[in-house]
Each structure stands twice: as structure tokens, then as C-alpha cells.
Design a protein around this motif. Sequence first.
Motif, PDB file in Angstrom:
ATOM      1  N   ASN A 155     -59.119  26.162  93.242  1.00 54.88           N
ATOM      2  CA  ASN A 155     -57.768  26.675  93.397  1.00 54.88           C
ATOM      3  C   ASN A 155     -56.987  25.781  94.353  1.00 54.88           C
ATOM      4  OD1 ASN A 155     -58.001  29.175  91.814  1.00 54.88           O
ATOM      5  ND2 ASN A 155     -59.445  29.814  93.394  1.00 54.88           N
ATOM      6  N   TRP A 156     -55.771  25.414  93.948  1.00 54.40           N
ATOM      7  CA  TRP A 156     -54.869  24.627  94.767  1.00 54.40           C
ATOM      8  C   TRP A 156     -53.647  25.484  95.087  1.00 54.40           C
ATOM      9  CZ3 TRP A 156     -54.691  19.374  91.610  1.00 54.40           C
ATOM     10  CH2 TRP A 156     -55.980  18.816  91.588  1.00 54.40           C
ATOM     11  N   PHE A 157     -52.956  25.169  96.188  1.00 56.48           N
ATOM     12  CA  PHE A 157     -51.770  25.932  96.557  1.00 56.48           C
ATOM     13  C   PHE A 157     -50.585  25.005  96.727  1.00 56.48           C
ATOM     14  CE2 PHE A 157     -48.955  28.211  99.569  1.00 56.48           C
ATOM     15  CZ  PHE A 157     -48.758  29.361  98.822  1.00 56.48           C
ATOM     16  N   GLN A 158     -49.474  25.373  96.086  1.00 52.82           N
ATOM     17  CA  GLN A 158     -48.233  24.604  96.192  1.00 52.82           C
ATOM     18  C   GLN A 158     -47.352  25.240  97.255  1.00 52.82           C
ATOM     19  OE1 GLN A 158     -45.129  26.044  94.823  1.00 52.82           O
ATOM     20  NE2 GLN A 158     -43.920  24.367  95.644  1.00 52.82           N
ATOM     21  N   LEU A 159     -46.893  24.434  98.216  1.00 51.66           N
ATOM     22  CA  LEU A 159     -46.156  24.946  99.366  1.00 51.66           C
ATOM     23  C   LEU A 159     -44.733  24.410  99.403  1.00 51.66           C
ATOM     24  CD1 LEU A 159     -46.471  26.600 102.047  1.00 51.66           C
ATOM     25  CD2 LEU A 159     -46.836  24.395 103.177  1.00 51.66           C
ATOM     26  N   TYR A 160     -43.779  25.339  99.488  1.00 50.39           N
ATOM     27  CA  TYR A 160     -42.407  24.995  99.844  1.00 50.39           C
ATOM     28  C   TYR A 160     -42.242  25.198 101.345  1.00 50.39           C
ATOM     29  CZ  TYR A 160     -40.822  25.166  94.938  1.00 50.39           C
ATOM     30  OH  TYR A 160     -40.634  24.938  93.603  1.00 50.39           O
ATOM     31  N   VAL A 161     -41.466  24.328 101.964  1.00 52.62           N
ATOM     32  CA  VAL A 161     -41.139  24.507 103.379  1.00 52.62           C
ATOM     33  C   VAL A 161     -39.883  25.361 103.458  1.00 52.62           C
ATOM     34  CG1 VAL A 161     -40.443  23.369 105.510  1.00 52.62           C
ATOM     35  CG2 VAL A 161     -42.245  22.371 104.089  1.00 52.62           C
ATOM     36  N   MET A 162     -40.024  26.553 104.035  1.00 53.36           N
ATOM     37  CA  MET A 162     -38.941  27.517 104.097  1.00 53.36           C
ATOM     38  C   MET A 162     -38.050  27.272 105.324  1.00 53.36           C
ATOM     39  SD  MET A 162     -39.617  29.470 101.527  1.00 53.36           S
ATOM     40  CE  MET A 162     -40.971  30.013 100.493  1.00 53.36           C
ATOM     41  N   ARG A 163     -36.872  27.865 105.295  1.00 55.32           N
ATOM     42  CA  ARG A 163     -36.016  27.829 106.477  1.00 55.32           C
ATOM     43  C   ARG A 163     -36.742  28.440 107.672  1.00 55.32           C
ATOM     44  NH1 ARG A 163     -30.552  26.819 105.124  1.00 55.32           N
ATOM     45  NH2 ARG A 163     -30.204  26.787 102.865  1.00 55.32           N
ATOM     46  N   GLU A 166     -42.363  29.559 109.911  1.00 54.41           N
ATOM     47  CA  GLU A 166     -43.558  30.364 110.111  1.00 54.41           C
ATOM     48  C   GLU A 166     -44.047  30.995 108.811  1.00 54.41           C
ATOM     49  OE1 GLU A 166     -45.645  30.631 112.560  1.00 54.41           O
ATOM     50  OE2 GLU A 166     -44.453  29.170 113.693  1.00 54.41           O
ATOM     51  N   ILE A 167     -43.127  31.271 107.874  1.00 51.38           N
ATOM     52  CA  ILE A 167     -43.547  31.804 106.571  1.00 51.38           C
ATOM     53  C   ILE A 167     -44.425  30.776 105.864  1.00 51.38           C
ATOM     54  CG2 ILE A 167     -42.749  32.525 104.282  1.00 51.38           C
ATOM     55  CD1 ILE A 167     -40.247  33.645 105.603  1.00 51.38           C
ATOM     56  N   SER A 168     -44.003  29.519 105.879  1.00 48.48           N
ATOM     57  CA  SER A 168     -44.773  28.465 105.219  1.00 48.48           C
ATOM     58  C   SER A 168     -46.112  28.253 105.911  1.00 48.48           C
ATOM     59  CB  SER A 168     -43.968  27.160 105.209  1.00 48.48           C
ATOM     60  OG  SER A 168     -42.770  27.313 104.486  1.00 48.48           O
ATOM     61  N   TYR A 169     -46.109  28.249 107.241  1.00 53.38           N
ATOM     62  CA  TYR A 169     -47.353  28.046 107.973  1.00 53.38           C
ATOM     63  C   TYR A 169     -48.348  29.162 107.676  1.00 53.38           C
ATOM     64  CZ  TYR A 169     -44.340  24.906 110.725  1.00 53.38           C
ATOM     65  OH  TYR A 169     -43.457  23.933 111.129  1.00 53.38           O
ATOM     66  N   ALA A 170     -47.839  30.394 107.624  1.00 49.26           N
ATOM     67  CA  ALA A 170     -48.718  31.540 107.362  1.00 49.26           C
ATOM     68  C   ALA A 170     -49.324  31.455 105.965  1.00 49.26           C
ATOM     69  CB  ALA A 170     -47.950  32.848 107.534  1.00 49.26           C
ATOM     70  N   LEU A 171     -48.532  31.022 104.988  1.00 48.06           N
ATOM     71  CA  LEU A 171     -49.042  30.885 103.623  1.00 48.06           C
ATOM     72  C   LEU A 171     -50.132  29.819 103.564  1.00 48.06           C
ATOM     73  CD1 LEU A 171     -45.746  31.080 101.528  1.00 48.06           C
ATOM     74  CD2 LEU A 171     -47.546  32.815 101.694  1.00 48.06           C
TER      75      LEU A 171
END
Length: 421
Positions: A155-163, A166-171
Motif C-alpha cells: 500500500n502506498w499513500f499519496q499526500l497533498y500538502v494542506m494549508r 498539521e493535517i498533512s503531517y498527521a496523515l
Amino acid sequence: MVQRQLPKPAELFELMKFKKPQLDGRRRRLDAALTIDDLRTVAKRRTPAAAFDYTDGAAEGEISLARARQAFRDIEFHPGILRPAPDVDTSVEILGGSSALPFGIAPTGFTRLMQTEGEIAGASAAGAAGIPFTLSTLGTTSIEDVRAANPHGRNWFQLYVMRDREISYALARRAAAAGFDTLMFTVDTPVAGARLRDKRNGFSIPPQLSLKTVANAIPRPWWWWDFLTTPTLEFASLSSTGGTVGELLDAAMDPTISYDDLAVIRDLWPGKIVVKGVQNVADSVRLVDHGVDGIILSNHGGRQLDRAPVPFHLLPQVVREVGADATVMVDTGIMNGADIVAAMALGAKFTLIGRAYLYGLMAGGRQGVDRTIAILRDEIERTMKLLGVSTIAELEPGHVTQLRRLVPLAAPARRPAPSQP
């Protein structure tokens, strides 16, 4: 004179062997689909226009998507003769692990809107086929549920960097804790592209009912039954779900994303990290200098900047520049196993499919995704045998010529890389 005789009844019965009817309608539809285009036709027939167009469409005039698909059509293969390849090995090593096929499933947003099985169908099908599955930040199934659906696969995860960083870091932390082995840091979506089909359809999350929506749904009651009798459609990783797709993206994404953000995520993520959305050679070189494990040549399926570079056209030059130092992958426009073979021959280490997977999902849920993978597998194996190669490693640039329709009037100037931060 031709000698004639009356046929004997026993001989007639021998010739008249009827195929056993397939009573399962879904299985019958999928068996009849011989290509990804066939699956697209079934998907369009069975899915409301707004959901289908969200998958099928691209930005503005959809020129980038059309060019990407045309680029794969505009290739010429050069087979070797008297090189027996009765059996072929389609497996590859990618980012520290194996894949039974030289492609994986790309990240897609709002997936349960297309068909209610959504990411669970994609992850479980990928696991059964031995290929990686990528979950999108905008997915409609949680990180943990994808892991449960594909417990022994990659499993791979695709990450967007949010405004809100901390939301992105937590994901990222959640994906690492769930055993996801690769992070796809996506850089081509600082703002939403102008996806005109979605605007014309009034496409939103959750879907908003209108007279047009209802009229379009009447011949597709099965989709609405699935939609209304299964858990509420929402983002599994984000709390805000109201508005058009463009509004959601613009509210969540941050146009100030920079190399500083990449450095933070690189330090945070324990596994492999690849950057998705690379569209020129200079950026490829700089990313490798910043220590990424791989890059994905992609214009987001033509869904962001229309008239963007064609990833498949960029592939040979990027491989020459950075292929020895990083894993180069490619997506956008893949509709046939031969497209994948051509990309591997020109130096890609892996490819990703998005729409092809979603066409199968819309056509038949998990079984439809299985059918997508089976079609591409058959096309890959057949193309390799006809080229006279037994393994993916035997593919090389001499097997393919790119026939270009679009030739620049002058060679574009190489943009100097910005000074190091």
C-alpha cells in the motif's frame, strides 16, 4: 463439379455446439469487455453523467489528456525474430519491493462516488494481483480500512500538502503506522484545474440533486440504490466535504508549497518517498539532489494545467539525466498494456493507471477492477512475446520509436534551477 451430399444429422449436431449462457449479468458484461475502451463504454452506460465525467474528463479543452493518449498510439515497436519467448516474466522490483506486473493503481479521489465499493475494490484487487495500490488524500476510504482490505500487499499513500500543515503531517504518520511503504508527495496541485465538465454538471461532494441529475439517474437505478443504501459518501481523511470539487481543492491545497515542505515530509516519513507531478528535466535533477527515492512524470491525468508536457515524451530525456540515481515512473494516458511495455522499454521503472482502473470499477466493482488488471496483463504478455522478450529487464529503447506529431519550432530554453534554499 463440386460433389454434394445431404448432411447427416449426427454431423450437424457435432457442428452446432451452443455456448453455455452466462446468467450473471455483471460477469457477462465484463467477459465481453476485451479492452479498457470496452470497459469505458460499459462504465459510461452504467454511471450517472456527473460521476462518469468526473473520472473521464480533464482540464479546460482536455488537450493534455488527448495528447498523452495520442503519444502512446504514436509509437512503433521493433520486434526481434527467431527469439522464442513462450513464457514471460512480468514482475519487477520497485521501491524496495516486488510487483507482479510493471504497473500499480494510481491515487484517485472521491472513488466511492464512481462505484460504492471504491478503494476497497481497488486495494483488494491489487493485493490479489500482487501489485501496489495507492490511496489518495482525497480518498473515500480510511487508511486503516485500505490496510485491512490489502493486509499482505503493498500500500502506498499519496499526500497533498494542506494549508493546515498539521493535517498533512498527521496523515503521513497514520499511513506509516498502518504499514504503507511509499509516500507519493504530489506537487502539481497548488490550486484546482478548471475541470469544465464538472462545472457544467454542477458536480459536488456530496452530490446535489437537480432535475437534470434525477433525469440522468432514471435509467441507472442500480447506482442510486448503491449510493443511498451504503455509508455516507465523505472524505475519509478530511472533515470538510461540502461544495464543488474545485472549491474543495482550493480550500485544502496551498499554492505556497515549496522544497521546505518536501524536506519536512522527508524527515517525517520512514519509508520511500517519491514526488508525483514532475514535468521537466530541471526539476527532476533538483529533486534527485534533494534525496527523493523516485519521481513520477505526470501531468495529473491532464486535470490541472491544460497543454502541459506529455509525460511519455519527457521519459527518455529524464531517464538519461537521473535514471541512474532515482526511480523514474510515468503515468497519464495509459489505456493498453502495450503502452506500459513501451514506457518500460524507454527506461521507466514502473507505471501507474488511474482512469483505466476506475473504468473497471464503474463497470463492475471489484470484479471490474480484476478485469482491468487481467486485460492489461494479457496485453503486456502478448506484446512481450511478439517483441521476443521474456522479461521486463530485456526491454530496451531499441524496441520502441516515438513518432512525434508535435515538434517545437525551436528547442525550448533550459530553465535555470532556482538557487538552493
